[in-house]
Design an enzyme around this catalytic site. Structure first.
Site, short mmCIF file in Angstrom:
data_model
loop_
_atom_site.label_atom_id
_atom_site.label_comp_id
_atom_site.label_asym_id
_atom_site.label_seq_id
_atom_site.Cartn_x
_atom_site.Cartn_y
_atom_site.Cartn_z
N ASP A 83 0.86 -1.20 0.00
CA ASP A 83 0.00 0.00 0.00
C ASP A 83 0.88 1.24 0.00
O ASP A 83 1.03 1.90 1.02
CB ASP A 83 -0.89 -0.07 1.25
N THR A 103 -10.36 8.25 2.55
CA THR A 103 -11.48 8.29 3.51
C THR A 103 -11.29 9.41 4.54
O THR A 103 -12.23 9.80 5.21
CB THR A 103 -11.61 6.95 4.25
O1 C5P Z 1 -5.78 0.68 12.18
P1 C5P Z 1 -6.80 0.78 11.07
O2 C5P Z 1 -7.73 -0.41 11.00
O3 C5P Z 1 -7.55 2.10 11.08
O4 C5P Z 1 -5.90 0.73 9.75
C1 C5P Z 1 -6.42 1.01 8.48
C2 C5P Z 1 -5.33 0.88 7.46
O5 C5P Z 1 -5.88 1.18 6.19
C3 C5P Z 1 -4.15 1.82 7.67
O6 C5P Z 1 -2.98 1.13 7.24
C4 C5P Z 1 -4.45 2.99 6.76
O7 C5P Z 1 -3.28 3.58 6.25
C5 C5P Z 1 -5.20 2.27 5.61
N1 C5P Z 1 -6.09 3.15 4.84
C6 C5P Z 1 -7.15 3.82 5.42
N2 C5P Z 1 -7.95 4.63 4.65
C7 C5P Z 1 -7.71 4.76 3.35
C8 C5P Z 1 -6.65 4.08 2.75
C9 C5P Z 1 -5.84 3.27 3.56
O8 C5P Z 1 -7.39 3.68 6.62
N3 C5P Z 1 -8.51 5.49 2.62
#
Ligand code: C5P
Length: 242
Positions: free
Chosen positions: A67, A130
């Site tokens: 990612d 998001t």
């Molecule tokens: O800890 P949590 O469940 O919030 O982690 C969500 C993961 O998804 C993190 O690695 C964050 O960088 C990623 N992410 C996100 N929203 C996005 C894209 C990626 O939360 N729009």
């Protein structure tokens, strides 16, 4: 009630390895040993532990979502895509905001990086992050309309460029699938098991709710990595879906 087996459910969970170094990530991997989930390596870990850490995950049989959200001129993204394809990652992403030509260049990079016999990675677009609020979208970035409209526009653009899916909020899965087709992959962060700490995420869904929206993958970080017993946490998540 789900029609998926425990193994199939585990295969649709992407655990976010949001750690500062390989050692910390390895500690979590040890606790999750034997659970056939994806692991997501984001920019914090990738910039610290580097390609060799990703290569070692692949050698050990992990399915890896890299990612790193590439966003640059097409020629540079093409080179980046070629390099990560050589690493053997299963999924990686580029910003849809980079435009159609940039996304097409990523796919050309994949073609160049594919060695004979290696599996083609799934390339997905980052739609509107998001974390982007309505006022940031309209007043800072200068895009008119709602965040959902922006997400759907980016999803259509990614689809037109030939990408296989997008990262988006679970709340947008239905609209994305209806715009781009059921086969267009959605990868959804913003997942919180019932009763879990929401942290900085907003617009969340439980894992079961997100899979009921027909999302393909749920990205889960802190509810697993921050748990006192991460293995028990992921098992409980799987139990909540079976
Ligand atoms: O800890 P949590 O469940 O919030 O982690 C969500 C993961 O998804 C993190 O690695 C964050 O960088 C990623 N992410 C996100 N929203 C996005 C894209 C990626 O939360 N729009």
């Amino acid at each position: 009630m789900s029609v998926l087996t425990r193994t199939e459910i585990a295969g649709r969970i992407m655990v976010a390895l949001d750690y500062a170094n390989a050692e910390s990530a390895e500690g979590l991997l040890k606790q999750l040993e034997g659970i056939p989930c994806f692991v997501k390596v984001g920019m914090q870990l990738f910039y610290a532990a580097g390609p060799s850490f990703v290569a070692s995950l692949k050698t050990r049989g992990y399915k890896v979502f890299l990612d790193v959200k590439m966003h640059d001129i097409p020629n540079t993204v093409k080179g980046g895509a070629e390099s990560v394809t050589r690493l053997g990652v299963d999924v990686f992403n580029v910003h849809a905001a980079g435009g159609k030509q940039m996304m097409e260049a990523a796919l050309e990079g994949v073609d160049k990086g594919l060695a004979s016999g290696s599996t083609r990675p799934i390339v997905i677009g980052v739609s509107q992050l998001t974390s982007t609020s309505q006022s940031v979208l309209n007043d800072e970035i200068g895009l008119a309309g709602t965040t959902e409209q922006a997400v759907i526009r980016y999803a259509r653009l990614a689809h037109a460029a030939g990408l296989q899916g997008v990262v988006a909020s679970p709340l947008e899965v239905t609209a994305i699938k209806s715009a781009c087709g059921d086969g267009f992959v959605t990868v959804t962060p913003g997942i919180r098991p019932a009763g879990a700490d929401v942290g900085d995420q907003s617009r969340i869904m439980t894992p079961a709710e997100a899979l009921a929206q027909k999302t393909d993958y749920v990205v889960i970080g802190r509810p697993i990595t921050g748990a006192a017993d991460p293995r028990a946490a992921i098992e409980a998540i799987i139990d909540s879906i079976v």
